[in-house]
Design a protein around this motif. Structure first.
Motif, mmCIF file in Angstrom:
data_model
loop_
_atom_site.group_PDB
_atom_site.id
_atom_site.type_symbol
_atom_site.label_atom_id
_atom_site.label_comp_id
_atom_site.label_asym_id
_atom_site.label_seq_id
_atom_site.Cartn_x
_atom_site.Cartn_y
_atom_site.Cartn_z
ATOM 1 N N ASP A 372 8.865 2.439 15.672
ATOM 2 C CA ASP A 372 7.921 3.499 16.052
ATOM 3 C C ASP A 372 6.545 3.278 15.438
ATOM 4 N N THR A 373 6.529 2.677 14.242
ATOM 5 C CA THR A 373 5.270 2.601 13.478
ATOM 6 C C THR A 373 4.623 1.219 13.585
ATOM 7 N N ASP A 374 4.884 0.543 14.675
ATOM 8 C CA ASP A 374 4.268 -0.767 14.951
ATOM 9 C C ASP A 374 4.579 -1.793 13.859
ATOM 10 N N GLY A 375 5.771 -1.699 13.287
ATOM 11 C CA GLY A 375 6.189 -2.697 12.299
ATOM 12 C C GLY A 375 5.721 -2.402 10.884
ATOM 13 N N VAL A 387 -3.626 1.296 4.169
ATOM 14 C CA VAL A 387 -4.791 0.595 4.723
ATOM 15 C C VAL A 387 -4.554 0.226 6.194
ATOM 16 N N GLU A 388 -3.373 -0.289 6.489
ATOM 17 C CA GLU A 388 -3.093 -0.697 7.880
ATOM 18 C C GLU A 388 -3.080 0.498 8.829
ATOM 19 N N MET A 389 -2.531 1.604 8.359
ATOM 20 C CA MET A 389 -2.417 2.742 9.283
ATOM 21 C C MET A 389 -3.769 3.437 9.474
ATOM 22 N N ILE A 390 -4.627 3.438 8.465
ATOM 23 C CA ILE A 390 -5.986 3.992 8.673
ATOM 24 C C ILE A 390 -6.690 3.174 9.757
ATOM 25 N N GLU A 391 -6.513 1.861 9.681
ATOM 26 C CA GLU A 391 -7.124 0.978 10.688
ATOM 27 C C GLU A 391 -6.644 1.383 12.094
ATOM 28 N N GLY A 398 -1.667 2.061 19.038
ATOM 29 C CA GLY A 398 -0.230 2.177 18.794
ATOM 30 C C GLY A 398 0.119 3.521 18.170
ATOM 31 N N PHE A 399 0.894 3.477 17.072
ATOM 32 C CA PHE A 399 1.307 4.714 16.402
ATOM 33 C C PHE A 399 0.091 5.469 15.840
ATOM 34 N N GLY A 400 -0.964 4.751 15.551
ATOM 35 C CA GLY A 400 -2.196 5.387 15.069
ATOM 36 C C GLY A 400 -2.740 6.388 16.066
#
Ligand code: SF4
Length: 650
Positions: A372-375, A387-391, A398-400
């Motif tokens: 669900d969270t793009d890996g 950091v990756e999810m803020i991006e 994706g999940f963002g």
């Protein structure tokens, strides 16, 4: 027109590119004063109920007060209002910096933006010259790049820029409006409103003097403040450590929200405390217009996985709480990187931390998986995931894209019981102050028209049995004569909340920084009254100014009622009634019956009905009869208030 004001409000319609000037008489100015009260007047008069906050019918308003821009500490707040895309109710956010004084020096008491530009653009306001400029080349740029380009292409590096970043362009619902790269109006998602209008930035350059009735008084007050603020315990701490000074004591008291509000203390708090930041990555202190406190931090990291650019300042307390403690991340470099990213993309750090904590808890509970969270492994303490999810949120990728909607909407979309882990009030994520240990925060999070918001009242810890004598002494002129324990939500606390809400709302209407005024900070109540009189030439009083504060929150309440909010919306998420799992207050949860009684008593003090509707008497008393005349037509639960039967006064 009194001194302090310019007497002109600039109105810009982006549909037609038409510029007009609003003038209002002295009675209007002295009734509404500034900030959100002036904005609410326009929003209630001109905005239709039920409009899409991200559609062209929303209005975006920047409003000054008569004292903003006078050369005194704390008179620099940029106040922005619109219908919030996060809550659907009254949206308001504030930031310090230099932009609001510059707008005043350009000759404007405020700015009203309507409509939507047909392509990306920015506004260049130089005194009374208004230009609509193409922003196609700025679209997608980080905030520092955009600010540099705007200054270069207009040939003036003293231009002040209030702007959205890429997140606002993509209408992330908790996007901010950033001025000078490190002063952020983050709450209620107003950056998304600006993005929905295709408006990347508002650049301002003013060259006019602000007219002040008695400049000598202003000069004396500024001198006195500079000589004395370090004698106030909080003035000194804010200068030396910044707002991050609150991390360590909040942790010790068990009121540092941790692990998505499960815990009241954080094992890694020392690693991200203000003291640690000062000893390790702090490069310098910065501040706002005319303020010697300089409580803003500038940090830099040149080595390691998280290099941090000092251009964007440094993390404040709320950011350390939301990007650190909420997520159990004790790596200061990762948290500072997250803070830098939020400023360069234009994201509210509190809501960003809130949605990530929500995702981490869903991940822990198995509601979300790596697929669900793009890996990305959304595990507690994972700085790389932050950091990756803020991006991804910034790009709505994706999940963002799901998290970019805010935790309330994301939870609905995810389903499977995820709603339980979305810690918000009215759709806005809860700030980094634990209401299970601060009774007034429990009330204010519940009843605030903005949803969960921590800047509506001084906090309980400032008046408890350990608070410095000077704060208690300064609170006496508000009629607060006794120390009260921090966690209680009882009758005395409701009264304290009611009085202090007037006071904070007054400061907001006047565009004052909360960190420079009594009861906790350096300027006294008498100073505020004296400086307002000296600037405007009006013989004002604490009574008159506090009434202006009360008027503002009643107007915001009326706006929300019109949008369909009811007393049921004045309530906390279930998590905050559960016992804290760690820290000095382990086992403590808010007791529902106590909160219910406190809120009902608060409504009575406000002279609102038991359904949380301001009575006609209250509205008339506040010179808002024009709202009460309309209120009967507002529709709630499918019925006009006038017909609901239990509000006979309408
Ligand atoms: S106290 Fe801090 S936030 Fe407030 S005006 Fe001064 S520098 Fe700005």
């Amino acid at each position: 027109m009194p001194y302090g004001y310019t007497g002109k409000i600039l109105r810009i319609d982006l549909n037609s590119k038409k510029v007009t000037i609003d003038t209002n008489d002295e009675v209007w100015y002295r009734t509404y004063w500034g900030g959100a009260a002036m904005a609410a007047w326009y929003m209630l008069k001109e905005m239709e109920a039920g409009i899409d906050p991200l559609g062209p019918d929303n209005m975006l308003l920047f409003m000054n007060s008569p004292i903003v821009g006078a050369p005194l500490p704390g008179l620099s707040r940029m106040v922005v209002c619109a219908k919030s895309p996060l809550t659907g109710g009254f949206g308001e956010s504030q930031a310090g910096g230099f932009w609001a004084p510059e707008l005043k020096k350009a000759g404007w008491d405020g700015l009203i933006i309507t409509g939507k530009a047909d392509s990306p653009m920015y506004l260049m306001i130089k005194d009374d010259q208004i230009e609509f400029k193409d922003a196609g080349h700025l679209w997608g740029l980080e905030t520092a790049e955009a600010q540099t380009k705007i200054r270069e292409e207009n040939g003036d590096d003293r231009i002040r820029v209030a702007q959205i970043g890429p997140s606002g362009e993509k209408m992330v619902r908790f996007s901010s409006i950033v001025n000078d790269l490190n002063h952020v109006a983050g709450r209620t998602g107003l950056g998304a409103v600006m993005g929905s209008k295709n408006l990347r930035a508002i650049a301002v350059r003013g060259t006019q003097d602000i007219q002040i009735k008695d400049p000598e008084v202003v000069k004396e007050k500024a001198k006195w403040f500079a000589q004395n603020f370090m004698d106030n315990p909080q003035g000194r701490d804010l200068h030396l450590i910044g707002t991050s000074v609150f991390v360590a004591p909040q942790n010790e008291l068990g009121i540092l929200p941790t692990k998505n509000f499960c815990d009241g203390s954080f094992e890694g708090a020392d690693s991200i405390s203000g003291e640690t930041m000062t000893e390790t990555i702090l490069k310098k202190r910065e501040g706002c217009y005319a303020c010697p406190v300089r409580c803003k931090r500038v940090v830099a990291i040149e080595e390691g996985p998280y290099k941090v650019d000092p251009t964007y300042g440094g993390p404040e307390y709320e950011t350390l709480g939301a990007l650190g403690c909420y997520l159990q991340i004790s790596d200061l470099a990762a948290v500072a990187k997250g803070a830098e990213m939020c400023n360069k993309y234009g994201l509210d750090t509190i809501s960003t931390g809130g949605v990530l904590a929500f995702a981490m808890e869903c991940y822990e509970k198995g509601i979300l998986t790596k697929e669900d969270t793009d890996g990305i492994e959304m595990t507690w303490g994972n700085g790389a995931a932050l950091v990756e999810m803020i991006e991804k949120i910034n790009k709505r990728e994706g999940f963002g894209d799901i998290l970019a909607e805010g935790s309330m909407r994301a939870a609905k979309k995810i389903g499977k019981g995820a709603e339980k882990y979305a810690i918000h009030v009215k759709g806005q994520e809860v700030p980094a102050h634990e209401p299970r240990g601060k009774g007034m925060l429990g009330i204010t999070y519940s009843v605030s028209e903005l949803g969960a918001e921590h800047t509506r009242v001084e906090h309980d810890t400032d008046f408890d049995f350990t608070a410095p004598e000077i704060w208690l002494e300064q609170a006496k002129s508000l009629g607060l004569l006794r120390r009260l324990p921090t966690e209680t939500i009882d009758e005395d606390k409701v009264r304290m909340y009611y009085y202090l809400q007037h006071h904070f709302s007054m400061l907001d209407v006047l565009g004052c920084c909360l960190f420079t005024f009594a009861p906790v900070r350096t300027f006294t109540m008498a100073d505020l009254v004296d400086m307002t009189s000296a600037i405007t030439g009006w013989e004002t009083s604490l009574w008159e100014l506090m009434k202006a504060g009360e008027r503002r929150w009643n107007m915001a309440r009326a706006f929300n009622i019109r949008e369909g909010f009811t007393k049921d919306d004045d309530w906390l998420p279930e998590r905050l009634f559960e016992p804290l799992q760690t820290g000095a207050l382990k086992g403590k949860g808010i007791i529902k019956s106590e909160l219910r009684e406190a809120i009902d008593l608060y409504y009575q003090m406000c002279n609102w009905t038991e359904d949380a509707v301001p009575t006609k008497a209250k509205l008339v008393e506040l010179d808002l009869k024009w709202i009460s005349d309309k209120m009967g037509e507002y529709v709630i639960n499918g019925k006009k208030l006038r017909e609901s039967g239990n509000i006979p006064h309408l």
